[in-house]
Design a protein around this motif. Sequence first.
Motif, short mmCIF file in Angstrom:
data_model
loop_
_atom_site.label_atom_id
_atom_site.label_comp_id
_atom_site.label_asym_id
_atom_site.label_seq_id
_atom_site.Cartn_x
_atom_site.Cartn_y
_atom_site.Cartn_z
N GLN B 11 0.86 -1.18 0.00
CA GLN B 11 0.00 0.00 0.00
C GLN B 11 0.89 1.23 0.00
OE1 GLN B 11 -3.25 -0.49 -0.12
NE2 GLN B 11 -3.06 -2.68 0.19
N LYS B 16 -0.83 2.30 -7.66
CA LYS B 16 -2.28 2.24 -7.69
C LYS B 16 -2.77 0.84 -7.46
CE LYS B 16 -1.82 6.45 -8.56
NZ LYS B 16 -0.52 7.07 -8.35
N GLU B 17 -1.87 -0.13 -7.54
CA GLU B 17 -2.26 -1.51 -7.31
C GLU B 17 -1.25 -2.13 -6.36
OE1 GLU B 17 -3.63 -3.45 -11.21
OE2 GLU B 17 -2.49 -1.68 -11.73
N VAL B 113 -0.18 9.80 -15.58
CA VAL B 113 0.33 9.15 -14.37
C VAL B 113 1.80 9.50 -14.16
CG1 VAL B 113 0.86 6.92 -13.33
CG2 VAL B 113 -1.33 7.27 -14.43
N GLU B 117 3.39 11.26 -10.93
CA GLU B 117 4.46 10.69 -10.09
C GLU B 117 5.61 11.69 -9.96
OE1 GLU B 117 3.83 8.08 -8.59
OE2 GLU B 117 2.76 6.63 -9.81
N THR C 218 3.98 10.71 -3.68
CA THR C 218 4.26 9.53 -4.46
C THR C 218 5.61 8.93 -4.12
OG1 THR C 218 5.02 10.98 -6.21
CG2 THR C 218 2.81 10.13 -6.42
#
Lengths: 133, 397, 323
Positions: B11, B16-17, B113, B117, C218
């Motif tokens: 996590q 995202k996965e 994406v 990031e 991130t």
Amino acid sequence: MKLKPAAFIPELLRHLFKRPATIEYPFEKLKVPDDFRGTPVLKSELCIVCRACVRDCPAFAIEIETLSEEEKKYKMTIHNDRCIHCAQCVESCPTKALFMNDEFEIATDSRLKLKAEYTYTRPKKSGQQSQTG
Amino acid sequence: MKKITIPIGPQHPALKEPISLRITIEGEVVKHADVRLGYNHRGIEKLAESRTYIQNIYLVERICGICSHSHTTCYVQGVEKLCGLEVPKRGLYIRMLVCELERIHSHLLWLGVAAHEAGFDSLFMYTWRDREVVMDLLEIISGNRVHYAINTIGGVRRNLNEIQKEKILEGIKFLKKRTEYYTNLGTTEPTFVARIAGVGILPKEKAIALCAVGPTLRASGVSSDIRKDDPYAAYDEIPFDLCTADTCDVLGRVVVRVKELIESYKIVEYIIKNLPQGEIKVKAPRKIQPAEVVSRYEAPRGENIHYIKSNGTDKPERLKVRAPTLANYPATIEMLKNCFVADIPLIFAAIDPCICCAERFVELIDAKKGNSTVLSMAEIRKKYYSTETKRNVVWPL
Amino acid sequence: MAVIKALIYLLVYPGILFLFVYSTFCEWFDRKLYARLQNRIGPAYTGRSGILQPVADFLKLMFKEDIVPENADRTIFSSLPVIGLAIVLTAGLYLPLWNINVSVPSFNSFQGDIIVVLYLLSLPTLVLFLAGWHSTNFFSTLGGVRVLTMLFGYEVPLFLAVLSPAIVADSWRLAEIADFYQKFPFLLLFQIIGFFVAVVALQAKLERTPFDIPHAETEIVGGTFTEYSGKKLAFFRLMTDVEMVVGSGLIATVFLAGFSGGVFLGLLKFILKTLFVIAILSLIKAACSRIRIDQMVIFSWKYLAPLAVLQLLISIIVKGVIQ
Ligand code: SF4
Ligand code: SF4
């Protein structure tokens, strides 16, 4: 390749005076296209109980129960909670008894509410032939 | 300085996965990386063995939400080969049209994406806004935004009319303009270029040795694309260029993908202008004689492979899926070595990972003894779920 | 009477209440502008055009579960958000907002208050570092270290840039500096480089893109804030907002000629000028991608610091000429 500092600023400022692209969804809805795959619905008068839809449904979402063999009474249950909206049933049906409507806001608080049940009598043989032909 | 091992995932906001990267760092520099899979195993291959060929189309479609068309195309191509079907030209062209629109949508999504990031949220918002255009096009063609379900064994399920053609051309024109702008922006914005240039180096020899696929491989200067190498559908009839870059870094992967976007626009325009007339599908048999087949497909992320074995019934004996992300993991480990902590999400995102596509296999290994075991579902229930199976639930079939 | 006046000053205007209301407004302004730059609508439903959204977020966080990590030092961990908030609120008091008559200094306006504000604005960084360090979470620690590393980058240019107008004005008192530039506005033209350096350094101090390195989600999850939740996180967020107001207020005072003209006109000027600075901050935030910590330090020493020194030189020359 040359670097340009602040290359993005003109584009940003241009959008400051444009309408936002956001659609305020629950208050404002987009139209879905014509052959949108929404929720499967049965036109029970056309169904000849060939069970092609039951056989091909990838989610096992369609069930057909025989209520009475002599009267040719049947009950079809479309479990919309299992349905993955692929429209394979529509394609498999030889009489075009199934179709997809354009409803997509089908969320509820109980999966039982998503069950659609149709009780119907199978039409006469002659009717069946003219429809399949 | 002391070495520390930190967990990135299962996590983590950058992922995202669920996947786990064990990263050993010294200060801000990564010394060693290790990937652990198996957090999202769904048992799709096993499930496919109990479903008919038609039902499996919709099952394999759900392997991935972004390259859903890639998996179905790969699968139906295999099945068509198994039963020797000749798909009509128009059907193939519509199939390729959806392929390319999907590639456009996937690459635009990836660009967003990657920008996110790198902390470049404005670019992220803009690319995703423009991606809506191609999503709408796909919805017009197929009736849905994500799972297009346009493939069927022997062709495609929906035809294309003049109004749709016009809308597609219009949308493509808009996207072309936007993509040119992003190409310009992505390669000249100093803060963004500073983040992606020279990061995640994967030299050409290493890329080949580690079997990287797709844009990751092409960004290392290797020209390899299944659409050219082993043309499926009707790609041999379509003029398009293979896009490569030789910088071997994340910048190169960005460049390859935006170039591919432009190529895809050209392909879509070509298909619309040269759409052959005729049928869109042929009737397929339900049962297939025993045989086996391997089907290859160039998904937006790289080469996708399906292996299908039939046994004379209407259900496959075995379906094996190799998603492109899996092939890119070894290369990712190589790229992560000696990078900064800040670059981890970018490097990882640069292979465009689709983690649950790649999860095909779980092996239970005793951590102490090191031997693997096989457990039945009942045993797993007993061992890992302490609660009783609930009664009176309507759901299980 | 003096006590009541002081209390009003501390609690209502320009103390806690005003700073709270105004900082939430500024957060809304920032979010809305940032959203519009990205072609979104931003907060929309709480209050008119979502103007109450930051307050709602604050209240929501206040009622959320509050977790202290097992290994953390409970006292320090819990007191840090309050200390941080208190520090920035104190800094807010020194802005020359209620300064009707410059020649009669009130208790919060004295020679050297510019230094006090600058130092009070440095302390939240230290608080953040301690917060990261005491969270006993790896990501927080890394965030805390990054906070400190960044501090070495932007602090010197910020000080140099903010102090150079003071050199020309020949005073270390905010009210006097503002008054000086009120009288000679054209001298501000010589401070443009300094203004630019100060805004970029403030952006770094507030940890906003491209300098949101310490809590880059991130990369290192929440960075310093990873372990914070509930009330404590609410206080930290409020602290950042107030810091933004005070920082932009400081820049507006020294570079944009302050807020003279009595209570109401002064307030109006304060709002306009701080919003102007915040708008620039938002634009920078929207136009950049996050840079790496090493690139940040290189950037500040290669570009910001020399520019600040150049500004200092210009100021000294200007001062020589006008004398
Ligand atoms: S739409 Fe698909 S899943 Fe739904 S009932 Fe029809 S065949 Fe089954
Ligand atoms: S396929 Fe059509 S006709 Fe046959 S059972 Fe289903 S709905 Fe009825």
